[in-house]
Design a protein around this motif. Structure first.
Motif, PDB file in Angstrom:
ATOM      1  N   LYS A 175    -102.040   5.648 -13.041  1.00 27.25           N
ATOM      2  CA  LYS A 175    -101.951   4.978 -14.335  1.00 27.25           C
ATOM      3  C   LYS A 175    -100.511   5.018 -14.770  1.00 27.25           C
ATOM      4  O   LYS A 175     -99.727   5.841 -14.304  1.00 27.25           O
ATOM      5  CB  LYS A 175    -102.860   5.617 -15.384  1.00 27.25           C
ATOM      6  CG  LYS A 175    -102.455   7.002 -15.836  1.00 27.25           C
ATOM      7  CD  LYS A 175    -103.331   7.549 -16.913  1.00 27.25           C
ATOM      8  CE  LYS A 175    -102.910   7.365 -18.329  1.00 27.25           C
ATOM      9  NZ  LYS A 175    -101.596   7.205 -18.772  1.00 27.25           N
ATOM     10  N   SER A 176    -100.174   4.139 -15.679  1.00 26.39           N
ATOM     11  CA  SER A 176     -98.833   4.095 -16.243  1.00 26.39           C
ATOM     12  C   SER A 176     -98.741   5.083 -17.401  1.00 26.39           C
ATOM     13  O   SER A 176     -99.730   5.322 -18.104  1.00 26.39           O
ATOM     14  CB  SER A 176     -98.543   2.682 -16.736  1.00 26.39           C
ATOM     15  OG  SER A 176     -97.408   2.671 -17.568  1.00 26.39           O
ATOM     16  N   SER A 177     -97.558   5.603 -17.628  1.00 27.19           N
ATOM     17  CA  SER A 177     -97.361   6.499 -18.769  1.00 27.19           C
ATOM     18  C   SER A 177     -97.478   5.738 -20.095  1.00 27.19           C
ATOM     19  O   SER A 177     -97.662   6.346 -21.145  1.00 27.19           O
ATOM     20  CB  SER A 177     -95.999   7.189 -18.675  1.00 27.19           C
ATOM     21  OG  SER A 177     -94.964   6.238 -18.573  1.00 27.19           O
ATOM     22  N   THR A 200     -99.861   9.983 -13.118  1.00 27.00           N
ATOM     23  CA  THR A 200     -99.203   9.181 -14.137  1.00 27.00           C
ATOM     24  C   THR A 200     -97.808   8.823 -13.642  1.00 27.00           C
ATOM     25  O   THR A 200     -97.015   9.704 -13.312  1.00 27.00           O
ATOM     26  CB  THR A 200     -99.123   9.945 -15.468  1.00 27.00           C
ATOM     27  OG1 THR A 200    -100.449  10.273 -15.890  1.00 27.00           O
ATOM     28  CG2 THR A 200     -98.451   9.105 -16.541  1.00 27.00           C
ATOM     29  N   SER A 223     -94.357   5.794 -13.710  1.00 30.83           N
ATOM     30  CA  SER A 223     -93.626   4.835 -14.544  1.00 30.83           C
ATOM     31  C   SER A 223     -94.261   3.451 -14.396  1.00 30.83           C
ATOM     32  O   SER A 223     -94.948   3.174 -13.407  1.00 30.83           O
ATOM     33  CB  SER A 223     -92.166   4.778 -14.114  1.00 30.83           C
ATOM     34  OG  SER A 223     -92.065   4.189 -12.824  1.00 30.83           O
ATOM     35  N   ASP A 224     -94.007   2.590 -15.377  1.00 29.16           N
ATOM     36  CA  ASP A 224     -94.509   1.209 -15.284  1.00 29.16           C
ATOM     37  C   ASP A 224     -94.028   0.537 -14.008  1.00 29.16           C
ATOM     38  O   ASP A 224     -94.789  -0.168 -13.343  1.00 29.16           O
ATOM     39  CB  ASP A 224     -94.037   0.385 -16.486  1.00 29.16           C
ATOM     40  CG  ASP A 224     -94.838   0.661 -17.742  1.00 29.16           C
ATOM     41  OD1 ASP A 224     -95.932   1.230 -17.650  1.00 29.16           O
ATOM     42  OD2 ASP A 224     -94.347   0.297 -18.830  1.00 29.16           O
ATOM     43  N   VAL A 275     -96.079   1.705 -11.001  1.00 29.14           N
ATOM     44  CA  VAL A 275     -97.436   1.132 -11.020  1.00 29.14           C
ATOM     45  C   VAL A 275     -97.375  -0.343 -10.651  1.00 29.14           C
ATOM     46  O   VAL A 275     -98.141  -0.824  -9.807  1.00 29.14           O
ATOM     47  CB  VAL A 275     -98.094   1.326 -12.408  1.00 29.14           C
ATOM     48  CG1 VAL A 275     -99.381   0.517 -12.520  1.00 29.14           C
ATOM     49  CG2 VAL A 275     -98.372   2.799 -12.664  1.00 29.14           C
ATOM     50  N   ASN A 276     -96.456  -1.073 -11.251  1.00 32.47           N
ATOM     51  CA  ASN A 276     -96.361  -2.516 -11.021  1.00 32.47           C
ATOM     52  C   ASN A 276     -95.828  -2.876  -9.638  1.00 32.47           C
ATOM     53  O   ASN A 276     -95.934  -4.030  -9.219  1.00 32.47           O
ATOM     54  CB  ASN A 276     -95.506  -3.166 -12.106  1.00 32.47           C
ATOM     55  CG  ASN A 276     -96.169  -3.119 -13.455  1.00 32.47           C
ATOM     56  OD1 ASN A 276     -97.396  -3.142 -13.555  1.00 32.47           O
ATOM     57  ND2 ASN A 276     -95.375  -3.027 -14.500  1.00 32.47           N
TER      58      ASN A 276
END
Length: 67
Positions: free
Chosen positions: A9-11, A45, A47-48, A51-52
């Protein structure tokens, strides 16, 4: 890319994904999450950007044993 089966998951977001075939697949409900035997303690968890980096795949469906 992280290996398949990892939960991430993203933070900055509460959406949990499972990695499958190099893609991140969202898990739409807590019921589905637990039905697969997953634990929130196992969710990484990130960083965006991390995740992306994994392309978005299809949403995890309700397992047949819940229908």
């Amino acid at each position: 890319l992280l290996p398949d089966g990892i939960l991430i998951k993203s933070s900055d977001d509460t959406t949990v994904y499972v990695l499958s075939e190099g893609k991140r697949r969202s898990i739409p409900t807590e019921e589905i999450f637990h039905a697969y035997g997953w634990s929130f303690n196992d969710v990484l968890t990130l960083s965006d950007a991390s995740v992306n980096f994994h392309p978005l795949g299809t949403v995890i469906d309700t397992p047949s044993f819940l229908e």
